[in-house]
Write a protein that holds these residues in place. Structure first.
Motif, PDB file in Angstrom:
ATOM      1  N   LEU A 157     -42.806  22.934   4.762  1.00  0.00           N
ATOM      2  CA  LEU A 157     -41.561  22.628   4.066  1.00  0.00           C
ATOM      3  C   LEU A 157     -40.472  22.843   4.931  1.00  0.00           C
ATOM      4  O   LEU A 157     -39.461  22.172   4.924  1.00  0.00           O
ATOM      5  N   LEU A 158     -40.591  24.045   5.432  1.00  0.00           N
ATOM      6  CA  LEU A 158     -39.487  24.604   6.051  1.00  0.00           C
ATOM      7  C   LEU A 158     -39.087  23.382   7.365  1.00  0.00           C
ATOM      8  O   LEU A 158     -37.767  23.019   7.742  1.00  0.00           O
ATOM      9  N   LEU A 159     -40.353  23.127   8.039  1.00  0.00           N
ATOM     10  CA  LEU A 159     -39.928  22.518   9.110  1.00  0.00           C
ATOM     11  C   LEU A 159     -39.595  21.133   8.820  1.00  0.00           C
ATOM     12  O   LEU A 159     -38.946  20.211   9.349  1.00  0.00           O
ATOM     13  N   LEU A 160     -40.056  20.497   7.615  1.00  0.00           N
ATOM     14  CA  LEU A 160     -39.635  19.263   7.164  1.00  0.00           C
ATOM     15  C   LEU A 160     -38.144  19.532   6.816  1.00  0.00           C
ATOM     16  O   LEU A 160     -37.228  18.213   7.437  1.00  0.00           O
ATOM     17  N   LEU A 161     -37.570  20.314   6.275  1.00  0.00           N
ATOM     18  CA  LEU A 161     -36.274  20.494   5.993  1.00  0.00           C
ATOM     19  C   LEU A 161     -35.507  20.642   7.293  1.00  0.00           C
ATOM     20  O   LEU A 161     -34.227  20.178   7.339  1.00  0.00           O
ATOM     21  N   LEU A 162     -35.711  21.362   8.213  1.00  0.00           N
ATOM     22  CA  LEU A 162     -35.206  21.451   9.374  1.00  0.00           C
ATOM     23  C   LEU A 162     -35.121  20.245  10.105  1.00  0.00           C
ATOM     24  O   LEU A 162     -34.046  19.771  10.958  1.00  0.00           O
ATOM     25  N   ALA A 163     -36.113  19.513  10.132  1.00  0.00           N
ATOM     26  CA  ALA A 163     -36.132  18.058  10.980  1.00  0.00           C
ATOM     27  C   ALA A 163     -35.096  16.952  10.260  1.00  0.00           C
ATOM     28  O   ALA A 163     -34.802  16.027  11.089  1.00  0.00           O
ATOM     29  N   ASN A 164     -34.664  17.385   9.258  1.00  0.00           N
ATOM     30  CA  ASN A 164     -33.881  16.429   8.407  1.00  0.00           C
ATOM     31  C   ASN A 164     -32.696  17.181   7.914  1.00  0.00           C
ATOM     32  O   ASN A 164     -31.982  16.979   6.777  1.00  0.00           O
ATOM     33  N   GLN A 165     -32.012  18.148   8.869  1.00  0.00           N
ATOM     34  CA  GLN A 165     -30.954  18.758   8.504  1.00  0.00           C
ATOM     35  C   GLN A 165     -29.579  17.809   8.053  1.00  0.00           C
ATOM     36  O   GLN A 165     -29.386  16.953   8.725  1.00  0.00           O
ATOM     37  N   GLY A 166     -28.969  18.346   6.885  1.00  0.00           N
ATOM     38  CA  GLY A 166     -27.664  17.307   6.511  1.00  0.00           C
ATOM     39  C   GLY A 166     -28.298  16.143   5.534  1.00  0.00           C
ATOM     40  O   GLY A 166     -27.436  15.506   5.123  1.00  0.00           O
ATOM     41  N   ARG A 167     -29.595  15.741   5.625  1.00  0.00           N
ATOM     42  CA  ARG A 167     -30.028  14.591   4.686  1.00  0.00           C
ATOM     43  C   ARG A 167     -30.603  15.073   3.551  1.00  0.00           C
ATOM     44  O   ARG A 167     -31.520  16.208   3.526  1.00  0.00           O
ATOM     45  N   VAL A 168     -30.737  14.457   2.665  1.00  0.00           N
ATOM     46  CA  VAL A 168     -31.235  14.614   1.387  1.00  0.00           C
ATOM     47  C   VAL A 168     -32.762  14.177   1.412  1.00  0.00           C
ATOM     48  O   VAL A 168     -33.185  13.079   1.894  1.00  0.00           O
ATOM     49  N   ILE A 169     -33.697  14.968   1.096  1.00  0.00           N
ATOM     50  CA  ILE A 169     -35.180  14.755   1.015  1.00  0.00           C
ATOM     51  C   ILE A 169     -35.417  14.675  -0.341  1.00  0.00           C
ATOM     52  O   ILE A 169     -35.200  15.663  -1.077  1.00  0.00           O
ATOM     53  N   THR A 170     -36.109  13.573  -0.937  1.00  0.00           N
ATOM     54  CA  THR A 170     -36.540  13.416  -2.239  1.00  0.00           C
ATOM     55  C   THR A 170     -37.658  14.206  -2.619  1.00  0.00           C
ATOM     56  O   THR A 170     -38.568  14.622  -1.681  1.00  0.00           O
ATOM     57  N   LYS A 171     -37.651  14.599  -3.989  1.00  0.00           N
ATOM     58  CA  LYS A 171     -38.790  15.155  -4.337  1.00  0.00           C
ATOM     59  C   LYS A 171     -40.276  14.661  -4.021  1.00  0.00           C
ATOM     60  O   LYS A 171     -41.242  15.162  -3.589  1.00  0.00           O
ATOM     61  N   GLY A 172     -40.234  13.265  -4.284  1.00  0.00           N
ATOM     62  CA  GLY A 172     -41.293  12.573  -4.029  1.00  0.00           C
ATOM     63  C   GLY A 172     -41.758  12.584  -2.323  1.00  0.00           C
ATOM     64  O   GLY A 172     -42.856  12.567  -1.933  1.00  0.00           O
ATOM     65  N   ALA A 173     -40.796  12.641  -1.440  1.00  0.00           N
ATOM     66  CA  ALA A 173     -41.155  12.738  -0.029  1.00  0.00           C
ATOM     67  C   ALA A 173     -41.642  13.824   0.223  1.00  0.00           C
ATOM     68  O   ALA A 173     -42.611  14.074   0.960  1.00  0.00           O
ATOM     69  N   ILE A 174     -41.068  14.990  -0.298  1.00  0.00           N
ATOM     70  CA  ILE A 174     -41.693  16.419  -0.073  1.00  0.00           C
ATOM     71  C   ILE A 174     -43.024  16.460  -0.607  1.00  0.00           C
ATOM     72  O   ILE A 174     -43.952  17.238   0.109  1.00  0.00           O
ATOM     73  N   ALA A 175     -43.351  16.016  -1.876  1.00  0.00           N
ATOM     74  CA  ALA A 175     -44.776  15.982  -2.123  1.00  0.00           C
ATOM     75  C   ALA A 175     -45.919  15.225  -1.508  1.00  0.00           C
ATOM     76  O   ALA A 175     -46.661  15.699  -1.067  1.00  0.00           O
ATOM     77  N   GLU A 176     -45.150  14.028  -0.825  1.00  0.00           N
ATOM     78  CA  GLU A 176     -46.014  13.148   0.026  1.00  0.00           C
ATOM     79  C   GLU A 176     -46.242  13.881   1.026  1.00  0.00           C
ATOM     80  O   GLU A 176     -47.489  13.891   1.738  1.00  0.00           O
ATOM     81  N   HIS A 177     -45.198  14.563   1.670  1.00  0.00           N
ATOM     82  CA  HIS A 177     -45.349  15.264   3.408  1.00  0.00           C
ATOM     83  C   HIS A 177     -46.378  16.425   2.931  1.00  0.00           C
ATOM     84  O   HIS A 177     -46.999  16.712   3.906  1.00  0.00           O
ATOM     85  N   LEU A 178     -46.242  17.304   1.830  1.00  0.00           N
ATOM     86  CA  LEU A 178     -46.830  18.433   1.798  1.00  0.00           C
ATOM     87  C   LEU A 178     -48.538  18.359   1.430  1.00  0.00           C
ATOM     88  O   LEU A 178     -49.453  19.066   1.903  1.00  0.00           O
ATOM     89  N   SER A 179     -48.626  17.180   0.746  1.00  0.00           N
ATOM     90  CA  SER A 179     -49.969  16.811  -0.059  1.00  0.00           C
ATOM     91  C   SER A 179     -50.514  15.568   0.539  1.00  0.00           C
ATOM     92  O   SER A 179     -51.847  15.350   0.198  1.00  0.00           O
ATOM     93  N   GLY A 180     -49.975  14.728   1.346  1.00  0.00           N
ATOM     94  CA  GLY A 180     -50.613  13.532   1.665  1.00  0.00           C
ATOM     95  C   GLY A 180     -51.140  12.560   0.707  1.00  0.00           C
ATOM     96  O   GLY A 180     -50.173  12.542  -0.429  1.00  0.00           O
ATOM     97  N   ASP A 181     -52.321  12.049   0.782  1.00  0.00           N
ATOM     98  CA  ASP A 181     -52.550  11.282  -0.414  1.00  0.00           C
ATOM     99  C   ASP A 181     -52.613  11.753  -1.637  1.00  0.00           C
ATOM    100  O   ASP A 181     -52.533  11.025  -2.860  1.00  0.00           O
ATOM    101  N   ALA A 182     -52.869  13.166  -1.626  1.00  0.00           N
ATOM    102  CA  ALA A 182     -52.972  13.891  -3.082  1.00  0.00           C
ATOM    103  C   ALA A 182     -51.785  13.660  -4.192  1.00  0.00           C
ATOM    104  O   ALA A 182     -51.965  14.038  -5.091  1.00  0.00           O
ATOM    105  N   ALA A 183     -50.591  13.579  -3.490  1.00  0.00           N
ATOM    106  CA  ALA A 183     -49.422  13.341  -4.013  1.00  0.00           C
ATOM    107  C   ALA A 183     -49.259  12.374  -5.066  1.00  0.00           C
ATOM    108  O   ALA A 183     -48.452  12.512  -6.101  1.00  0.00           O
ATOM    109  N   GLU A 184     -50.251  11.246  -5.002  1.00  0.00           N
ATOM    110  CA  GLU A 184     -50.279  10.131  -5.907  1.00  0.00           C
ATOM    111  C   GLU A 184     -50.789  10.898  -7.414  1.00  0.00           C
ATOM    112  O   GLU A 184     -50.780  10.278  -8.366  1.00  0.00           O
ATOM    113  N   GLN A 185     -51.287  11.836  -7.219  1.00  0.00           N
ATOM    114  CA  GLN A 185     -52.209  12.293  -8.360  1.00  0.00           C
ATOM    115  C   GLN A 185     -51.435  13.155  -9.109  1.00  0.00           C
ATOM    116  O   GLN A 185     -51.642  13.661 -10.041  1.00  0.00           O
ATOM    117  N   PHE A 186     -50.205  13.627  -8.810  1.00  0.00           N
ATOM    118  CA  PHE A 186     -49.362  14.409  -9.537  1.00  0.00           C
ATOM    119  C   PHE A 186     -48.306  13.789 -10.659  1.00  0.00           C
ATOM    120  O   PHE A 186     -47.736  12.568 -10.031  1.00  0.00           O
TER     121      PHE A 186
END
Length: 226
Positions: A157-186
């Protein structure tokens, strides 16, 4: 980091997934042209490892689709095709690298790491953001020299935020990034809230300012300038 592996050879795909998961990558897979096309256009990836010869179509056409839709993923072509024209065409269509088959898994991993480093971290393994420092390959982070003890998910999560400094990362994008296909089950984003809360707490307890800001109704932004 989240990867898409496009490969129709089951044994090779299994080996690649096993190796890269051990390197802390989240791996999604596609074994046909249609599966790859759907995943590429619906989701975002740090890197796509793309075979050119697929059931149902040609990997070069997938590159054309990525170019047409202006998808930002890095692409490494892996192919047994020996034709130089295919390599040139792939690079002209936006691929970042070309790794002929057969290849060594450590070399593939090294090329993925180099591609992600170039695209997201200004070509360096050591990131600095305010008082926060991160050693990407060693997966270590510190605030003003004080080491942080992060879970694998918190570090990703920290790497994702650092790679996108200054930009808003949506909750959906974070869930998908951290969980892959499993994010669709949440059904909710409770896991996202929990991971962000824990990461923010560890940063502030180590003495960092409030770098991670919630943007109401959208998601989160990492900003050293507040």
């Amino acid at each position: 980091m989240k990867l898409l592996l496009v490969e129709d050879e089951p044994a090779l795909l299994a080996s690649v997934v096993s190796y890269l998961q051990a390197q802390h990558y989240i791996c999604e897979v596609a074994t046909t042209y249609t599966q790859a096309q759907e995943k590429m256009l619906l989701h975002d990836y740090e890197c796509i490892v793309l075979d050119l010869t697929l059931p149902g179509g040609d990997g070069l056409d997938l590159l054309r689709e990525l170019q047409k839709h202006q998808k930002a993923a890095g692409v490494i072509i892996t192919s047994a095709r020996a034709a130089v024209d295919d390599r040139i065409t792939g690079l002209e269509l936006g691929a970042d690298d070309y790794l002929p088959k057969p290849f060594y898994l450590p070399e593939l991993s090294a090329r993925i790491a180099a591609l992600v480093r170039r695209r997201h971290y200004q070509g360096t393994n050591l990131l600095q953001a305010g008082e926060l420092s991160v050693d990407v390959p060693a997966r270590r982070a510190a605030v003003a020299g004080k080491p942080l003890t992060l879970t694998r998910t918190e570090f990703d999560l920290l790497l994702l935020l650092l790679a996108n400094q200054g930009r808003v990362i949506t909750k959906g994008a974070i869930a998908e990034h951290l969980s892959g296909d499993a994010a669709e089950q949440f059904d909710t984003f409770e896991n996202v809230y929990a991971h962000v809360k824990n990461l923010k707490r560890k940063l502030t307890e180590a003495g960092a300012p409030n770098y991670i800001r919630m943007v109401y109704g959208l998601g989160y932004r990492f900003d050293v300038n507040g």
